[in-house]
Design a protein around this motif. Structure first.
Motif, PDB file in Angstrom:
ATOM      1  N   LEU A  25       0.869  -1.189   0.000  1.00  0.00           N
ATOM      2  CA  LEU A  25       0.000   0.000   0.000  1.00  0.00           C
ATOM      3  C   LEU A  25       0.895   1.224   0.000  1.00  0.00           C
ATOM      4  N   GLY A  26       0.986   1.925  -1.141  1.00  0.00           N
ATOM      5  CA  GLY A  26       1.811   3.124  -1.220  1.00  0.00           C
ATOM      6  C   GLY A  26       3.036   2.901  -2.090  1.00  0.00           C
ATOM      7  N   LEU A  27       3.240   3.848  -3.010  1.00  0.00           N
ATOM      8  CA  LEU A  27       4.390   3.776  -3.916  1.00  0.00           C
ATOM      9  C   LEU A  27       5.035   5.165  -3.996  1.00  0.00           C
ATOM     10  N   GLY A  28       5.275   5.727  -2.796  1.00  0.00           N
ATOM     11  CA  GLY A  28       5.954   7.028  -2.714  1.00  0.00           C
ATOM     12  C   GLY A  28       7.439   6.796  -2.505  1.00  0.00           C
ATOM     13  N   THR A  29       8.060   7.626  -1.657  1.00  0.00           N
ATOM     14  CA  THR A  29       9.503   7.497  -1.420  1.00  0.00           C
ATOM     15  C   THR A  29       9.863   6.080  -0.964  1.00  0.00           C
ATOM     16  N   VAL A  30       9.207   5.613   0.088  1.00  0.00           N
ATOM     17  CA  VAL A  30       9.583   4.317   0.674  1.00  0.00           C
ATOM     18  C   VAL A  30       9.062   3.157  -0.176  1.00  0.00           C
ATOM     19  N   GLY A  31       7.824   3.292  -0.678  1.00  0.00           N
ATOM     20  CA  GLY A  31       7.256   2.229  -1.515  1.00  0.00           C
ATOM     21  C   GLY A  31       8.113   2.002  -2.760  1.00  0.00           C
ATOM     22  N   THR A  32       8.508   3.097  -3.399  1.00  0.00           N
ATOM     23  CA  THR A  32       9.330   2.981  -4.604  1.00  0.00           C
ATOM     24  C   THR A  32      10.680   2.345  -4.271  1.00  0.00           C
ATOM     25  N   VAL A  58      -2.107   2.669  -4.890  1.00  0.00           N
ATOM     26  CA  VAL A  58      -1.710   4.081  -4.948  1.00  0.00           C
ATOM     27  C   VAL A  58      -2.957   4.952  -4.997  1.00  0.00           C
ATOM     28  N   ARG A  59      -2.730   6.272  -4.930  1.00  0.00           N
ATOM     29  CA  ARG A  59      -3.855   7.196  -5.026  1.00  0.00           C
ATOM     30  C   ARG A  59      -4.100   7.578  -6.490  1.00  0.00           C
ATOM     31  N   SER A  60      -2.993   7.747  -7.244  1.00  0.00           N
ATOM     32  CA  SER A  60      -3.127   8.214  -8.624  1.00  0.00           C
ATOM     33  C   SER A  60      -2.528   7.194  -9.603  1.00  0.00           C
ATOM     34  N   GLU A  92       2.372  -1.839   4.448  1.00  0.00           N
ATOM     35  CA  GLU A  92       1.718  -0.515   4.480  1.00  0.00           C
ATOM     36  C   GLU A  92       2.768   0.580   4.464  1.00  0.00           C
ATOM     37  N   LEU A  93       2.849   1.297   3.334  1.00  0.00           N
ATOM     38  CA  LEU A  93       3.839   2.363   3.154  1.00  0.00           C
ATOM     39  C   LEU A  93       3.156   3.626   2.648  1.00  0.00           C
ATOM     40  N   MET A  94       1.939   3.843   3.126  1.00  0.00           N
ATOM     41  CA  MET A  94       1.195   5.020   2.658  1.00  0.00           C
ATOM     42  C   MET A  94       1.278   6.178   3.655  1.00  0.00           C
ATOM     43  N   GLY A  95       1.429   5.868   4.945  1.00  0.00           N
ATOM     44  CA  GLY A  95       1.512   6.902   5.976  1.00  0.00           C
ATOM     45  C   GLY A  95       0.143   7.406   6.390  1.00  0.00           C
ATOM     46  N   GLY A  96       0.136   8.296   7.398  1.00  0.00           N
ATOM     47  CA  GLY A  96      -1.119   8.873   7.885  1.00  0.00           C
ATOM     48  C   GLY A  96      -1.875   7.891   8.771  1.00  0.00           C
ATOM     49  N   GLU A  98      -5.625   7.460   8.882  1.00  0.00           N
ATOM     50  CA  GLU A  98      -6.657   6.778   8.108  1.00  0.00           C
ATOM     51  C   GLU A  98      -6.477   7.130   6.637  1.00  0.00           C
ATOM     52  N   PRO A  99      -6.689   6.178   5.738  1.00  0.00           N
ATOM     53  CA  PRO A  99      -7.232   4.846   5.952  1.00  0.00           C
ATOM     54  C   PRO A  99      -6.214   3.777   6.390  1.00  0.00           C
ATOM     55  N   ALA A 100      -4.960   4.212   6.720  1.00  0.00           N
ATOM     56  CA  ALA A 100      -3.929   3.197   7.031  1.00  0.00           C
ATOM     57  C   ALA A 100      -4.376   2.276   8.165  1.00  0.00           C
ATOM     58  N   THR A 116       4.877  -2.521   8.351  1.00  0.00           N
ATOM     59  CA  THR A 116       4.547  -1.101   8.204  1.00  0.00           C
ATOM     60  C   THR A 116       5.737  -0.231   8.574  1.00  0.00           C
ATOM     61  N   ALA A 117       5.800   0.945   7.932  1.00  0.00           N
ATOM     62  CA  ALA A 117       6.809   1.955   8.271  1.00  0.00           C
ATOM     63  C   ALA A 117       6.152   3.110   9.019  1.00  0.00           C
ATOM     64  N   ASN A 118       4.890   2.894   9.419  1.00  0.00           N
ATOM     65  CA  ASN A 118       4.041   4.005   9.856  1.00  0.00           C
ATOM     66  C   ASN A 118       4.056   4.168  11.382  1.00  0.00           C
ATOM     67  N   LYS A 119       4.996   4.990  11.861  1.00  0.00           N
ATOM     68  CA  LYS A 119       5.087   5.172  13.322  1.00  0.00           C
ATOM     69  C   LYS A 119       3.904   5.921  13.886  1.00  0.00           C
ATOM     70  N   ALA A 120       3.296   6.799  13.056  1.00  0.00           N
ATOM     71  CA  ALA A 120       2.146   7.573  13.563  1.00  0.00           C
ATOM     72  C   ALA A 120       1.008   6.634  13.930  1.00  0.00           C
ATOM     73  N   ALA A 203      11.514  14.281   4.668  1.00  0.00           N
ATOM     74  CA  ALA A 203      10.430  14.856   5.481  1.00  0.00           C
ATOM     75  C   ALA A 203       9.128  14.098   5.272  1.00  0.00           C
ATOM     76  N   GLU A 204       8.252  14.166   6.283  1.00  0.00           N
ATOM     77  CA  GLU A 204       6.914  13.595   6.153  1.00  0.00           C
ATOM     78  C   GLU A 204       6.110  14.426   5.159  1.00  0.00           C
ATOM     79  N   ALA A 205       4.981  13.845   4.674  1.00  0.00           N
ATOM     80  CA  ALA A 205       4.130  14.571   3.729  1.00  0.00           C
ATOM     81  C   ALA A 205       3.758  15.936   4.324  1.00  0.00           C
ATOM     82  N   ASP A 206       3.460  15.968   5.602  1.00  0.00           N
ATOM     83  CA  ASP A 206       3.266  17.235   6.310  1.00  0.00           C
ATOM     84  C   ASP A 206       4.462  17.407   7.255  1.00  0.00           C
TER      85      ASP A 206
HETATM   86  N1  NDP Z   1      10.389   9.038   3.716  1.00  0.00           N
HETATM   87  C1  NDP Z   1      11.169   8.450   4.616  1.00  0.00           C
HETATM   88  O1  NDP Z   1      12.387   8.610   4.616  1.00  0.00           O
HETATM   89  C2  NDP Z   1      10.567   7.568   5.642  1.00  0.00           C
HETATM   90  C3  NDP Z   1       9.201   7.363   5.725  1.00  0.00           C
HETATM   91  N2  NDP Z   1       8.685   6.527   6.666  1.00  0.00           N
HETATM   92  C4  NDP Z   1       7.263   6.253   6.699  1.00  0.00           C
HETATM   93  O2  NDP Z   1       6.918   5.544   5.521  1.00  0.00           O
HETATM   94  C5  NDP Z   1       5.582   5.846   5.154  1.00  0.00           C
HETATM   95  C6  NDP Z   1       5.564   6.335   3.711  1.00  0.00           C
HETATM   96  O3  NDP Z   1       6.353   7.503   3.640  1.00  0.00           O
HETATM   97  P1  NDP Z   1       6.770   8.123   2.220  1.00  0.00           P
HETATM   98  O4  NDP Z   1       7.082   7.049   1.273  1.00  0.00           O
HETATM   99  O5  NDP Z   1       7.791   9.137   2.541  1.00  0.00           O
HETATM  100  O6  NDP Z   1       5.404   8.838   1.794  1.00  0.00           O
HETATM  101  P2  NDP Z   1       5.001   9.399   0.353  1.00  0.00           P
HETATM  102  O7  NDP Z   1       4.076  10.535   0.612  1.00  0.00           O
HETATM  103  O8  NDP Z   1       6.187   9.621  -0.488  1.00  0.00           O
HETATM  104  O9  NDP Z   1       4.178   8.177  -0.303  1.00  0.00           O
HETATM  105  C7  NDP Z   1       2.908   7.805   0.116  1.00  0.00           C
HETATM  106  C8  NDP Z   1       2.333   6.808  -0.882  1.00  0.00           C
HETATM  107  O10 NDP Z   1       1.097   6.335  -0.402  1.00  0.00           O
HETATM  108  C9  NDP Z   1       0.056   6.543  -1.370  1.00  0.00           C
HETATM  109  N3  NDP Z   1      -1.141   6.947  -0.626  1.00  0.00           N
HETATM  110  C10 NDP Z   1      -1.217   7.804   0.416  1.00  0.00           C
HETATM  111  N4  NDP Z   1      -2.484   7.907   0.828  1.00  0.00           N
HETATM  112  C11 NDP Z   1      -3.219   7.106   0.012  1.00  0.00           C
HETATM  113  C12 NDP Z   1      -4.590   6.794  -0.064  1.00  0.00           C
HETATM  114  N5  NDP Z   1      -5.481   7.341   0.768  1.00  0.00           N
HETATM  115  N6  NDP Z   1      -4.989   5.926  -1.022  1.00  0.00           N
HETATM  116  C13 NDP Z   1      -4.102   5.371  -1.873  1.00  0.00           C
HETATM  117  N7  NDP Z   1      -2.783   5.623  -1.843  1.00  0.00           N
HETATM  118  C14 NDP Z   1      -2.353   6.485  -0.899  1.00  0.00           C
HETATM  119  C15 NDP Z   1       0.566   7.647  -2.270  1.00  0.00           C
HETATM  120  O11 NDP Z   1      -0.023   7.466  -3.548  1.00  0.00           O
HETATM  121  P3  NDP Z   1       0.365   8.389  -4.828  1.00  0.00           P
HETATM  122  O12 NDP Z   1       1.781   8.029  -5.153  1.00  0.00           O
HETATM  123  O13 NDP Z   1      -0.583   7.973  -5.885  1.00  0.00           O
HETATM  124  O14 NDP Z   1       0.216   9.794  -4.340  1.00  0.00           O
HETATM  125  C16 NDP Z   1       2.065   7.392  -2.260  1.00  0.00           C
HETATM  126  O15 NDP Z   1       2.402   6.452  -3.246  1.00  0.00           O
HETATM  127  C17 NDP Z   1       5.085   6.865   6.175  1.00  0.00           C
HETATM  128  O16 NDP Z   1       4.409   6.197   7.211  1.00  0.00           O
HETATM  129  C18 NDP Z   1       6.374   7.473   6.708  1.00  0.00           C
HETATM  130  O17 NDP Z   1       6.253   7.988   8.009  1.00  0.00           O
HETATM  131  C19 NDP Z   1       9.483   5.843   7.552  1.00  0.00           C
HETATM  132  C20 NDP Z   1      10.831   6.000   7.518  1.00  0.00           C
HETATM  133  C21 NDP Z   1      11.474   6.902   6.584  1.00  0.00           C
END
Ligand code: NDP
Ligand SMILES: N[C@@H](CC=O)C(=O)O
Ligand code: NA
Length: 446
Positions: A25-32, A58-60, A92-96, A98-100, A116-120, A203-206
């Motif tokens: 769940l999630g393909l952002g920094t950590v997911g990728t 993912v969201r998009s 789970e690598l989406m953060g936040g 809910e809905p996590a 999960t990487a989600n400390k929150a 940094a975190e998303a926020d």
């Molecule tokens: N960045 C870091 O260095 C570190 C991060 N973490 C933790 O890892 C987790 C992920 O962080 P990070 O990778 O930086 O976050 P990003 O914001 O880079 O990535 C979040 C990913 O989750 C997807 N996503 C978020 N919300 C939804 C939703 N409601 N529905 C579907 N997809 C969703 C996003 O989709 P889309 O791509 O489509 O927007 C995106 O791919 C967090 O819990 C963070 O605290 C832990 C250690 C280090």
């Protein structure tokens, strides 16, 4: 403490010959970073061959991605992933929150292990999540949630678990350590450095969660629950961030032999272990202390225990590759478990405590303080400060009056150990003195 009863066990799946299917769940920094690492198998652990990236949520769907995945793997329907009977492990690598939280709980209810990487979410809903996991007989692993790539969760659960822990303290937020380091070495402005940390993916998303100490608060709550063997009510963790740390304080601290670090600290306050303090605040750290030299995005966690003494775990605390290393190590642990023919849960992987630890209020903390005062340039100000401090039992280690800011004289004091509540009462009285203009900063000293 005994493990809670396992009512339905997922551990006895037998030795699987088919690939273990991941729903990420999630393909952002950590997911990728994690997908890249899992796809690049050569020269790594052979168990990687047993893993299939089955679904990625993912969201998009239109966002450009730095990894290649076939279109049927990527979906925006995250609920379908956690409800899919074919998925063995949900990552789970989406953060936040809910809905996590709901997705993790649904995955657990469906008998899936979770990484999960989600400390929150863990620091706030850990009780609910681990209770559900223990009841269902699945593991929730979170190595990436604290210290990024540094192995710290598994060492506390396993390698250090026989020690009586007296303190865990560390630099557990890469973004703020990066900011403080650059402010210190380059005299940079806070906002410019924060923008760089965001670009680098630390940094975190926020980023307010980083800057205001909340991310570090989540992490020290998790470490405290592991080290001190009890759940931590996240709201009891006192959190201060780095917004009030100025270049002026960094410069004065250096003159006095300190560096300023944002520390997460969990420690017993008494020899008899009756009071536990869990807190986050910017701290003046003596330049000779092992945590003083941890710079940039690096994190370090110092664990003190009996009989081991001090152990410091050091490494990259954030960023795609480092965090992917921690996520993937949890995945491999689960793959190994799924491939092993055992009916019994491994109590060194599962969460084993159910009661809450009592956290002592910050007013009861006994610590040294640094405070900077701006005063009218009148005779006897330092004497009046000293008298007022003395009335509250605050004794001063050093008093420096070096500079002026316009018409105002700048006075910096460092105290000996004092009960925080008494120090604050003295400060309130000093603040009301006619000769005192303001107290721009008050920081704790390690
Ligand atoms: N960045 C870091 O260095 C570190 C991060 N973490 C933790 O890892 C987790 C992920 O962080 P990070 O990778 O930086 O976050 P990003 O914001 O880079 O990535 C979040 C990913 O989750 C997807 N996503 C978020 N919300 C939804 C939703 N409601 N529905 C579907 N997809 C969703 C996003 O989709 P889309 O791509 O489509 O927007 C995106 O791919 C967090 O819990 C963070 O605290 C832990 C250690 C280090
Ligand atoms: N934003 C966090 C990322 C890792 O947890 C940090 O800066 O440490
Ligand atoms: Na870690």
């Amino acid at each position: 403490m005994a493990l809670p009863t396992i009512v339905l066990c997922k551990f006895n799946v037998g030795a699987k010959s088919v690939a273990v299917k991941l729903g990420i769940l999630g393909l952002g920094t950590v997911g990728t970073g994690t997908v890249q690492l899992l796809q690049d198998k050569v020269g790594r652990h052979p168990l990687l061959q047993e893993i299939e990236i089955y679904r990625v949520g993912v969201r998009s769907l239109t966002k450009p991605r730095a990894v290649e995945l076939s279109p049927e793997v990527i979906t925006t329907d995250l609920e379908a992933i956690v409800n899919d009977p074919a998925v063995d492990i949900v990552v789970e690598l989406m953060g936040g929150l809910e809905p996590a939280r709901t997705l993790i709980l649904t995955a657990i209810k469906n008998g899936k292990h979770v990484v999960t990487a989600n400390k929150a979410v863990i620091s706030r809903f850990g009780a609910e999540i681990f209770t559900a996991a223990n009841q269902t007989g699945v593991y929730v692993l979170l190595e990436a949630a604290v210290g990024g790539g540094i192995p710290v969760i598994q060492p506390l659960k396993q390698s250090l678990s026989v020690n009586r822990i007296s303190a865990i303290m560390g630099i557990v937020n890469g973004t703020t350590n990066y900011i403080l380091t650059r402010m210190q070495t380059e005299g940079s402005e806070f906002d410019d450095v924060l923008a760089d940390a965001q670009k680098l993916g630390y940094a975190e998303a926020d980023p307010t969660a980083d800057v205001d100490g909340l991310d570090a608060g989540d992490k020290i709550a998790i470490l405290a629950s592991l080290g001190f063997d009890g759940r931590i009510n996240r709201e009891d963790v006192h959190c201060e961030g780095i917004r009030q740390v100025t270049k002026t304080d960094i410069a004065y601290s250096a003159k006095l032999g300190f560096v300023i670090k944002l520390l997460g600290i969990a420690q017993h306050l008494d020899q008899d272990n009756s009071r536990l303090s869990v807190r986050v605040h910017p701290t003046l750290v003596p330049q000779t202390h092992p945590l003083a030299s941890i710079n940039g995005v690096y994190n370090a966690i110092l664990v003190e225990g009996e009989p081991i003494g001090q152990v410091m775990l050091f490494g990259p605390g954030a960023g795609a590759g480092a965090t992917a290393s921690a996520v993937s190590s949890d995945i491999l642990n689960l793959v190994a478990t799924l491939k092993t023919n055992t009916a019994k849960p491994n109590s060194l992987l599962a969460c084993r405590h159910q009661h809450y630890s009592q956290i002592t209020p910050i007013s009861e903390l006994v610590t040294r303080f640094y405070a900077r005062f701006l005063s009218k340039d009148q005779a006897g100000v330092i004497g009046r400060l000293g008298t007022c401090f003395g009335n509250y039992g605050v004794s001063l280690e050093s008093v420096v009056q070096t500079g002026f800011q316009g018409e105002l004289a700048e006075i910096v004091v460092v105290t000996h150990n004092v009960r925080e509540g008494d120090f604050r009462k003295a400060l309130a009285e000093i603040q009301a003195m006619e000769s005192i203009d303001s107290i721009p900063s008050v920081l704790r000293v390690l």
